[in-house]
Design a protein around this motif. Structure first.
Motif, PDB file in Angstrom:
ATOM      1  N   ASP A   6       3.298   8.123   7.525  1.00 37.41           N
ATOM      2  CA  ASP A   6       3.684   8.636   8.846  1.00 37.41           C
ATOM      3  C   ASP A   6       2.817   8.057   9.963  1.00 37.41           C
ATOM      4  OD1 ASP A   6       1.237   9.971   8.682  1.00 37.41           O
ATOM      5  OD2 ASP A   6       2.123  11.975   8.555  1.00 37.41           O
ATOM      6  N   TYR A   7       2.028   7.070   9.658  1.00 38.93           N
ATOM      7  CA  TYR A   7       1.120   6.461  10.632  1.00 38.93           C
ATOM      8  C   TYR A   7       1.916   5.870  11.789  1.00 38.93           C
ATOM      9  CZ  TYR A   7      -2.543   3.484  12.543  1.00 38.93           C
ATOM     10  OH  TYR A   7      -3.444   2.868  13.374  1.00 38.93           O
ATOM     11  N   ALA A   8       1.546   6.227  13.027  1.00 38.45           N
ATOM     12  CA  ALA A   8       2.291   5.790  14.205  1.00 38.45           C
ATOM     13  C   ALA A   8       1.801   4.455  14.763  1.00 38.45           C
ATOM     14  CB  ALA A   8       2.199   6.864  15.292  1.00 38.45           C
ATOM     15  N   GLY A   9       0.635   4.008  14.319  1.00 38.73           N
ATOM     16  CA  GLY A   9       0.098   2.741  14.806  1.00 38.73           C
ATOM     17  C   GLY A   9       0.690   1.558  14.066  1.00 38.73           C
ATOM     18  N   LYS A  10       0.202   0.366  14.431  1.00 42.07           N
ATOM     19  CA  LYS A  10       0.664  -0.847  13.774  1.00 42.07           C
ATOM     20  C   LYS A  10       0.051  -0.925  12.374  1.00 42.07           C
ATOM     21  CE  LYS A  10       0.874  -5.822  14.054  1.00 42.07           C
ATOM     22  NZ  LYS A  10       0.370  -7.038  14.624  1.00 42.07           N
ATOM     23  N   MET A  11       0.886  -1.200  11.403  1.00 38.15           N
ATOM     24  CA  MET A  11       0.421  -1.299  10.030  1.00 38.15           C
ATOM     25  C   MET A  11       1.067  -2.524   9.391  1.00 38.15           C
ATOM     26  SD  MET A  11       0.554   1.529   6.946  1.00 38.15           S
ATOM     27  CE  MET A  11       2.312   1.465   6.642  1.00 38.15           C
ATOM     28  N   GLN A  12       0.255  -3.349   8.774  1.00 36.83           N
ATOM     29  CA  GLN A  12       0.753  -4.525   8.061  1.00 36.83           C
ATOM     30  C   GLN A  12       0.378  -4.357   6.595  1.00 36.83           C
ATOM     31  OE1 GLN A  12       2.578  -7.099   9.440  1.00 36.83           O
ATOM     32  NE2 GLN A  12       2.899  -7.731   7.327  1.00 36.83           N
ATOM     33  N   VAL A  13       1.357  -4.555   5.719  1.00 40.05           N
ATOM     34  CA  VAL A  13       1.160  -4.392   4.281  1.00 40.05           C
ATOM     35  C   VAL A  13       1.284  -5.751   3.615  1.00 40.05           C
ATOM     36  CG1 VAL A  13       2.019  -3.286   2.181  1.00 40.05           C
ATOM     37  CG2 VAL A  13       2.151  -2.066   4.374  1.00 40.05           C
ATOM     38  N   TYR A  14       0.253  -6.120   2.871  1.00 38.09           N
ATOM     39  CA  TYR A  14       0.272  -7.371   2.122  1.00 38.09           C
ATOM     40  C   TYR A  14       0.408  -7.030   0.646  1.00 38.09           C
ATOM     41  CZ  TYR A  14      -1.285  -9.367   6.466  1.00 38.09           C
ATOM     42  OH  TYR A  14      -1.363  -9.736   7.783  1.00 38.09           O
ATOM     43  N   ARG A  38       6.778  -4.865   8.420  1.00 37.65           N
ATOM     44  CA  ARG A  38       5.427  -4.443   8.044  1.00 37.65           C
ATOM     45  C   ARG A  38       4.953  -5.120   6.761  1.00 37.65           C
ATOM     46  NH1 ARG A  38       6.242   1.776   7.354  1.00 37.65           N
ATOM     47  NH2 ARG A  38       7.982   0.863   6.205  1.00 37.65           N
ATOM     48  N   PHE A  39       5.882  -5.663   5.980  1.00 38.17           N
ATOM     49  CA  PHE A  39       5.548  -6.183   4.661  1.00 38.17           C
ATOM     50  C   PHE A  39       5.507  -7.708   4.630  1.00 38.17           C
ATOM     51  CE2 PHE A  39       6.518  -1.897   3.699  1.00 38.17           C
ATOM     52  CZ  PHE A  39       5.880  -1.598   2.509  1.00 38.17           C
ATOM     53  N   SER A  40       4.462  -8.224   4.008  1.00 40.04           N
ATOM     54  CA  SER A  40       4.328  -9.652   3.738  1.00 40.04           C
ATOM     55  C   SER A  40       3.988  -9.800   2.258  1.00 40.04           C
ATOM     56  CB  SER A  40       3.204 -10.267   4.567  1.00 40.04           C
ATOM     57  OG  SER A  40       3.489 -10.183   5.932  1.00 40.04           O
ATOM     58  N   PHE A  41       4.524 -10.832   1.646  1.00 41.27           N
ATOM     59  CA  PHE A  41       4.294 -11.049   0.223  1.00 41.27           C
ATOM     60  C   PHE A  41       3.481 -12.309   0.010  1.00 41.27           C
ATOM     61  CE2 PHE A  41       7.907  -8.328   0.550  1.00 41.27           C
ATOM     62  CZ  PHE A  41       7.702  -7.403  -0.463  1.00 41.27           C
ATOM     63  N   ILE A  42       2.466 -12.188  -0.803  1.00 40.24           N
ATOM     64  CA  ILE A  42       1.630 -13.314  -1.186  1.00 40.24           C
ATOM     65  C   ILE A  42       1.826 -13.510  -2.679  1.00 40.24           C
ATOM     66  CG2 ILE A  42      -0.733 -14.199  -1.347  1.00 40.24           C
ATOM     67  CD1 ILE A  42      -1.410 -12.250   1.010  1.00 40.24           C
ATOM     68  N   LEU A  43       2.442 -14.628  -3.047  1.00 44.17           N
ATOM     69  CA  LEU A  43       2.728 -14.915  -4.450  1.00 44.17           C
ATOM     70  C   LEU A  43       1.751 -15.975  -4.936  1.00 44.17           C
ATOM     71  CD1 LEU A  43       6.626 -15.062  -4.204  1.00 44.17           C
ATOM     72  CD2 LEU A  43       5.183 -13.082  -4.701  1.00 44.17           C
ATOM     73  N   ALA A  57      -5.337 -11.137   0.315  1.00 40.94           N
ATOM     74  CA  ALA A  57      -4.738 -10.229   1.297  1.00 40.94           C
ATOM     75  C   ALA A  57      -5.656 -10.050   2.505  1.00 40.94           C
ATOM     76  CB  ALA A  57      -4.440  -8.883   0.654  1.00 40.94           C
ATOM     77  N   ILE A  58      -6.935  -9.881   2.265  1.00 44.42           N
ATOM     78  CA  ILE A  58      -7.885  -9.667   3.362  1.00 44.42           C
ATOM     79  C   ILE A  58      -7.923 -10.889   4.277  1.00 44.42           C
ATOM     80  CG2 ILE A  58     -10.336  -9.382   3.912  1.00 44.42           C
ATOM     81  CD1 ILE A  58     -10.456  -7.592   1.334  1.00 44.42           C
ATOM     82  N   ARG A  59      -7.885 -12.070   3.697  1.00 40.54           N
ATOM     83  CA  ARG A  59      -7.897 -13.293   4.512  1.00 40.54           C
ATOM     84  C   ARG A  59      -6.641 -13.408   5.370  1.00 40.54           C
ATOM     85  NH1 ARG A  59     -10.557 -17.364   0.117  1.00 40.54           N
ATOM     86  NH2 ARG A  59     -12.720 -16.905   0.683  1.00 40.54           N
ATOM     87  N   SER A  60      -5.544 -12.834   4.912  1.00 39.10           N
ATOM     88  CA  SER A  60      -4.299 -12.879   5.678  1.00 39.10           C
ATOM     89  C   SER A  60      -4.269 -11.824   6.771  1.00 39.10           C
ATOM     90  CB  SER A  60      -3.102 -12.666   4.746  1.00 39.10           C
ATOM     91  OG  SER A  60      -2.999 -13.727   3.833  1.00 39.10           O
ATOM     92  N   SER A  61      -5.104 -10.812   6.645  1.00 38.11           N
ATOM     93  CA  SER A  61      -5.055  -9.689   7.577  1.00 38.11           C
ATOM     94  C   SER A  61      -5.815  -9.997   8.863  1.00 38.11           C
ATOM     95  CB  SER A  61      -5.624  -8.425   6.926  1.00 38.11           C
ATOM     96  OG  SER A  61      -7.007  -8.558   6.712  1.00 38.11           O
ATOM     97  N   SER A  62      -5.488  -9.232   9.893  1.00 36.61           N
ATOM     98  CA  SER A  62      -6.164  -9.395  11.178  1.00 36.61           C
ATOM     99  C   SER A  62      -6.499  -8.049  11.807  1.00 36.61           C
ATOM    100  CB  SER A  62      -5.290 -10.209  12.135  1.00 36.61           C
ATOM    101  OG  SER A  62      -4.071  -9.540  12.368  1.00 36.61           O
ATOM    102  N   GLY A  63      -6.348  -6.989  11.064  1.00 35.77           N
ATOM    103  CA  GLY A  63      -6.587  -5.666  11.613  1.00 35.77           C
ATOM    104  C   GLY A  63      -8.047  -5.270  11.597  1.00 35.77           C
ATOM    105  N   ASP A  64      -8.324  -4.130  12.191  1.00 32.84           N
ATOM    106  CA  ASP A  64      -9.678  -3.593  12.224  1.00 32.84           C
ATOM    107  C   ASP A  64     -10.047  -2.874  10.937  1.00 32.84           C
ATOM    108  OD1 ASP A  64     -10.089  -4.493  14.829  1.00 32.84           O
ATOM    109  OD2 ASP A  64      -9.218  -2.666  15.678  1.00 32.84           O
ATOM    110  N   LEU A  65      -9.065  -2.343  10.262  1.00 30.51           N
ATOM    111  CA  LEU A  65      -9.288  -1.586   9.031  1.00 30.51           C
ATOM    112  C   LEU A  65      -8.428  -2.161   7.912  1.00 30.51           C
ATOM    113  CD1 LEU A  65      -9.053   2.006  10.541  1.00 30.51           C
ATOM    114  CD2 LEU A  65     -11.129   0.736  10.017  1.00 30.51           C
TER     115      LEU A  65
END
Length: 90
Positions: A6-14, A38-43, A57-65
C-alpha cells in the motif's frame, strides 16, 4: 505480496533470476508483471549465488532505501510503508 504493497511513494522492484534452470516454468509469472512499470527483471546467465544476485539488483537501483526479500517471502501490505516511516525517525 510486493505488488500488493500500500506504499504511496515511488517503488521500483527488481526481480533477479539467478540463472534458473526452470525459466520456462517461471516465465508466465514474469509476463504478468512485465507491464507493471514498478517491476524490472534481471536475468543472470549463470547461478552466481544470493549475494551477487542481490548486488545486481542494488547496482540497478537508484533509490534511497533498498529492501531485499527472497522469492518465498510474503509481506503484509503495509510493510514497505512502515519501514519507510521508521527510516524518517533519526
Amino acid at each position: 505480496s510486493i505488488a500488493s504493497q500500500d506504499y504511496a511513494g515511488k517503488m521500483q522492484v527488481y526481480v533477479v533470476d539467478d540463472g534458473s534452470a526452470n525459466r520456462d516454468v517461471v516465465a508466465p509469472v514474469h509476463r504478468i508483471y512485465a507491464s507493471d512499470p514498478r517491476f524490472s527483471f534481471i536475468l543472470l546467465a549463470n547461478n552466481v549465488g544470493k549475494r551477487k544476485a542481490q548486488i545486481a539488483a542494488i547496482r540497478s537501483s537508484s533509490g534511497d532505501l533498498v529492501l531485499n526479500v527472497d522469492s518465498d517471502t510474503i509481506l503484509a501490505a503495509d510493510v514497505v510503508t512502515k519501514l519507510v516511516l521508521k527510516m524518517h525517525d533519526p
